[in-house]
Scaffold this motif. Structure first.
Motif, PDB file in Angstrom:
ATOM      1  N   ILE A 297       0.840  -1.210   0.000  1.00 46.17           N
ATOM      2  CA  ILE A 297       0.000   0.000   0.000  1.00 46.17           C
ATOM      3  C   ILE A 297       0.869   1.253   0.000  1.00 46.17           C
ATOM      4  O   ILE A 297       0.596   2.216  -0.728  1.00 46.17           O
ATOM      5  N   ASN A 301       1.073   4.158  -2.971  1.00 45.26           N
ATOM      6  CA  ASN A 301       0.924   5.607  -2.787  1.00 45.26           C
ATOM      7  C   ASN A 301       2.018   6.350  -3.547  1.00 45.26           C
ATOM      8  O   ASN A 301       1.771   7.342  -4.228  1.00 45.26           O
ATOM      9  N   ASN A 304       1.393   6.047  -7.286  1.00 42.05           N
ATOM     10  CA  ASN A 304       0.230   6.842  -7.676  1.00 42.05           C
ATOM     11  C   ASN A 304       0.581   8.314  -7.807  1.00 42.05           C
ATOM     12  O   ASN A 304       0.258   8.977  -8.798  1.00 42.05           O
ATOM     13  N   VAL A 427      -5.617   2.279  -6.749  1.00 43.77           N
ATOM     14  CA  VAL A 427      -6.591   2.652  -5.718  1.00 43.77           C
ATOM     15  C   VAL A 427      -7.543   1.496  -5.453  1.00 43.77           C
ATOM     16  O   VAL A 427      -7.889   1.199  -4.299  1.00 43.77           O
ATOM     17  N   GLN A 430      -5.689  -1.033  -3.362  1.00 46.93           N
ATOM     18  CA  GLN A 430      -5.529  -0.552  -1.992  1.00 46.93           C
ATOM     19  C   GLN A 430      -6.803  -0.741  -1.178  1.00 46.93           C
ATOM     20  O   GLN A 430      -6.762  -1.164  -0.017  1.00 46.93           O
ATOM     21  N   PHE A 431      -7.925  -0.437  -1.789  1.00 49.43           N
ATOM     22  CA  PHE A 431      -9.180  -0.522  -1.024  1.00 49.43           C
ATOM     23  C   PHE A 431      -9.731  -1.946  -0.978  1.00 49.43           C
ATOM     24  O   PHE A 431     -10.527  -2.258  -0.095  1.00 49.43           O
ATOM     25  N   SER A 434      -7.917  -2.743   2.137  1.00 47.20           N
ATOM     26  CA  SER A 434      -8.497  -2.026   3.284  1.00 47.20           C
ATOM     27  C   SER A 434      -9.819  -2.640   3.723  1.00 47.20           C
ATOM     28  O   SER A 434     -10.052  -2.864   4.921  1.00 47.20           O
ATOM     29  N   ILE A 682      -4.988   0.970   6.648  1.00 51.98           N
ATOM     30  CA  ILE A 682      -6.084   1.794   6.138  1.00 51.98           C
ATOM     31  C   ILE A 682      -5.683   3.273   6.149  1.00 51.98           C
ATOM     32  O   ILE A 682      -5.969   4.028   5.206  1.00 51.98           O
ATOM     33  N   ALA A 685      -3.434   3.971   3.210  1.00 54.28           N
ATOM     34  CA  ALA A 685      -4.228   4.034   1.972  1.00 54.28           C
ATOM     35  C   ALA A 685      -4.955   5.370   1.874  1.00 54.28           C
ATOM     36  O   ALA A 685      -5.018   5.974   0.789  1.00 54.28           O
ATOM     37  N   CYS A 686      -5.482   5.852   2.980  1.00 55.75           N
ATOM     38  CA  CYS A 686      -6.214   7.125   2.969  1.00 55.75           C
ATOM     39  C   CYS A 686      -5.274   8.310   2.749  1.00 55.75           C
ATOM     40  O   CYS A 686      -5.653   9.294   2.112  1.00 55.75           O
ATOM     41  N   GLY A 688      -2.630   8.219   0.916  1.00 54.13           N
ATOM     42  CA  GLY A 688      -2.401   8.220  -0.531  1.00 54.13           C
ATOM     43  C   GLY A 688      -3.567   8.812  -1.285  1.00 54.13           C
ATOM     44  O   GLY A 688      -3.388   9.582  -2.239  1.00 54.13           O
TER      45      GLY A 688
END
Length: 796
Positions: A297, A301, A304, A427, A430-431, A434, A682, A685-686, A688
């Motif tokens: 993750i 980021n 990305n 993304v 990643q989710f 998550s 998590i 991820a957020c 990013g």
């Protein structure tokens, strides 16, 4: 050239402060989590590897079919006689044979006594077989004298303070005087054997469990000669068992085998009736997976944001190409930037790890070795830097170095749908991770709550446990019970061999329902108040009672599972039938009552058949306290009664609900650690997603200003900026739900009694992920929507 590349990377870090901070933050937290998990896994996989001869050390195990299923179970305990017989029979194969008997005993010095629960009674060459370092004393002679004792450094401090303990005498169980002949270092946390005191086994040779083969109470460890393979020895075990146990097999109808368990396998292989420390390989795999996911993750980021900012660096790329830079040089430059970020983050992670270690060790429940001197940690850290450098930097480097110099200098670069698709795919992934983690946390927490709060079939509230297995109270336990029962705060007291959640014996029975068969059944020896004290329900017949003089020698209770196991269609059919404990008193006893099933062991195990017999083999008192009374007053009264019954022994107690919860201590601790690391994943991820939202808002600043001038509301602009970023979040959520359903059903298989995953658990996890993403994105979207349109339009 390398110096120029690093200098350029540092300038970009200062110029792009927000995005650099996001990258460094995500990578630092990710690397820190990986290091913490690495230290945990390294500790778990290092158990018992510090013994010089560890590869030649084995524990002897008995092998038997305990439940009649046809499968063979390994049993850790056996009799001390095996050690001597094996050494005598196979001197060419066995170099050393050491017996180790775990004990808890009273030790007294200067009239101050402690009930020590980590005592090992063992042979004189214990310290020659195992490499537990001695601070004082000679490992070859320290246990030669029967009346000797070796203390650990912490035990010596507890008893003697700053005095020199060597030569001092402590008293064991009020009758055995032992002289301190050695001081050992405290056993390391990665040893399956843990001790505070070592006492020679010669003092206890009169024990039946040490002398007689059918008995069992200790472990036997063998060191094989260097050129001997374990298969060579185990192939001779059937002949050995026939020689020493053949008569017992013929009389009892029960068959046992012998096997060898490598020392390195003991920690991860819990056996029947084994009370040493154990780990779980599944937990290692779970934590390893989380470490990988967190790192992935964090790398995503970086990728990305790097690809999103590709157009911002197009002119730089174009100019460098015009000035003669080759694509390989540009690729190397951008890769070195990734390595620079990874190296900086790794250094920060080491500092953060040092700050978090005290809290981390409290969470684990034991101290990890110092990591600063561990070469493996630095090798792992370098590996992480290399992986991050290539994983996070390869795609952006190839993408940026591929730009056309003419188009780049004109500022007309468009990386097209491919770049946007790639970012959205990241993304999504990643989710997926998550949402999977949120689902896992939800179901694991719900299962552990179910385990703690489910109806166990007995009353565990306000039920106090007091051990009655020492010499003094063993003689006065009935008087102790009677005096405690007279306390108005006490409802009832029962003396029994093992409380729910504790140890229960297994004995071989014959039964009227299964003539000629020898069957192993869990056995509880208890007085007539057992059912009343635990609040167990009767299904058929009556309870054991002093009103029936024949109950002491002629009656038993069984649980519902035992009635079914014996072949009765309903509990009433079992009444009046006989069972006989052929390993116990051998008396034929009639079944006078059938109790409802209750969980006498963990919910990870199926309720087995149980016989409740009134034989006097009691080791614990269960005292059920009346609600509404002051608890501490009741405890003090019981303490006074205990002091009268067993003077000199420290009063120790706990409660049945606490005892039962101890069965899930490791699961609950792992649940907590998993929740923390999942929350961190998590968060990364957020972070990013926040970076992408920030970049999107910056790139569309002029468009937002025009839209506002033309009448767009703040709400419309927020929706416009949010929807593109939330689409991959929704897709990731949809992918994660079925994967999470399957994975959690597999995890729940480890519990015999478990929850059924409900739809709301998955819907709640999905909603939580979407809300977290929405809040993350909306923050930047609202900020951009509220900006002054005049300034936005003038922005270039």
């Amino acid at each position: 050239m390398l110096k120029n590349y690093l200098s350029l990377a540092f300038k970009i870090l200062k110029k792009q402060k927000v995005f650099s901070l996001i990258n460094v933050f995500g990578l630092t937290v990710g690397i820190t989590c990986c290091l913490m998990i690495f230290l945990f896994i390294r500790h778990e996989t290092s158990y018992d590897n510090f013994h010089t001869n560890g590869k030649d050390i084995y524990r002897v195990v008995r092998q038997a079919d305990l439940n009649g299923s046809g499968s063979v179970d390994d049993i850790a305990y056996l009799a001390g006689a095996y050690s001597i017989a094996l050494r005598n029979e196979y001197p060419d194969m066995i170099k050393k044979a050491v017996r180790v008997m775990p004990e808890n005993d009273l030790f007294t010095y200067n009239h101050i006594g402690y009930n020590e629960r980590n005592v090992l009674v063992t042979d004189r060459d214990f310290f020659e077989l195992f490499d537990f370092p001695l601070i004082r004393g000679d490992r070859q002679t320290v246990l030669n004298e029967p009346r000797s004792i070796v203390l650990t450094a912490s035990s010596a401090k507890k008893y003697f303070g700053n005095e020199d303990p060597i030569g001092k005498t402590v008293q064991m169980n009020k009758d055995l005087l032992l002289k301190v002949t050695g001081i050992a270092k405290d056993p390391p946390s990665n040893s399956h054997l843990y001790f505070d005191m070592i006492v020679p086994i010669k003092n206890f040779m009169y024990y039946d469990s040490i002398q007689n083969f059918p008995s069992n109470s200790l472990f036997v460890y063998l060191q094989l000669n260097p050129n001997v393979k374990p298969e060579q020895l185990t192939s001779r075990f059937p002949q050995f068992m026939d020689k020493y146990m053949g008569k017992y097999f013929a009389e009892s109808g029960f068959k046992l085998g012998l096997g060898l368990e490598p020392l390195k396998d003991i920690y991860f292989k819990p056996l029947q009736f084994d009370n040493v420390k154990h780990g779980n390989k599944k937990v290692i795999y779970i934590f390893m997976s989380i470490a990988v996911l967190i790192l992935v993750i964090a790398c995503m980021n970086f990728m990305n944001l790097a690809t999103a900012r590709a157009t911002d660096r197009s002119k730089e790329v174009g100019l460098r190409k015009v000035l003669g830079a080759l694509r390989t040089q540009l690729t190397l430059q951008f890769l070195l930037e990734a390595f620079f970020y990874a190296s900086l983050s790794a250094l920060l992670a080491l500092g953060l790890l040092q700050l978090l270690m005290p809290a981390y060790t409290r969470l684990l429940g034991y101290a990890l070795p110092s990591f600063w001197k561990d070469p493996a940690l630095y090798a792992f850290l370098i590996s992480i830097i290399i992986v991050i450098g290539f994983l996070a930097g390869a795609y952006p480097a190839l993408l940026l170095s591929s730009f056309s110099p003419i188009q780049a200098l004109k500022g007309k670069m468009n990386i097209g749908n491919q770049g946007a698709f790639f970012r959205k795919a990241l993304v999504v992934f990643q989710f997926v991770i998550s949402v999977l983690l949120i689902i896992s946390i939800t179901i694991i927490s719900t299962q552990m709550s179910y385990v703690r709060n489910t109806d166990l079939g007995f009353n565990k509230e306000r039920s106090m446990l007091v051990r009655i297995d020492n010499n003094d109270i063993g003689k006065t336990r009935v008087q102790f019970k009677n005096s405690v029962e007279n306390d108005p705060a006490v409802i009832s007291v029962s003396l029994m061999s093992g409380e729910p959640g504790g140890f229960h014996d297994m004995y071989m029975f014959e039964a009227e329902a299964k003539p000629g068969q020898k069957i192993l059944i869990n056995t509880e020896f208890a007085d007539f108040e057992f059912v009343k004290a635990l609040g167990i329900k009767m299904l058929a017949g009556r309870d054991l009672s002093a009103s029936f003089p024949t109950d002491s020698a002629g009656s038993v209770l069984i649980n519902h599972t035992a009635a079914t196991f014996l072949g009765y269609n309903n509990p009433e059919q079992a009444l009046g039938k006989w069972v006989r404990n052929i390993q116990g008193d051998g008396l034929q006893r009639r079944i006078v009552g059938v109790v409802e099933d209750f969980h006498f062991s963990s919910l990870k195990e199926k309720i087995g058949p149980m016989v409740i017999s009134p034989r006097q083999d009691w080791r614990v008192a269960v005292i059920r306290l009346r609600p509404g009374n002051h608890l501490q007053t009741a405890i003090n009264n019981i303490k006074n009664q205990y002091a009268s019954a067993a003077p000199g022994y420290p009063f120790e107690y706990n409660f049945l609900d606490e005892q039962f919860n101890q069965l899930y201590k490791d699961d609950m601790k792992q649940d907590k650690i998993l929740s923390i690391f999942s929350g961190i994943a998590i968060l990364i991820a957020c972070v990013g997603l926040f970076g992408l939202a920030s970049y999107t808002a910056v790139k569309r600043t002029k468009e937002i200003g025009v839209r506002k001038v033309l009448g767009s509301s703040v709400q419309n602009i927020v929706v416009l900026l949010s929807k593109d970023l939330l689409k991959p979040v929704l897709l990731g959520t949809l992918i994660a739900v079925p994967i999470g359903y399957y994975a959690m059903n597999v995890w729940l298989q480890g519990f015999i009694y478990r929850i059924i995953p409900q739809w709301w658990m998955f819907a709640g996890a999905a909603l939580a992920a979407i809300l977290i993403a929405l809040i993350t994105v909306s923050f930047q979207a609202v900020k951009a929507a509220l900006a002054n349109p005049v300034k936005s339009i003038r922005t270039e």
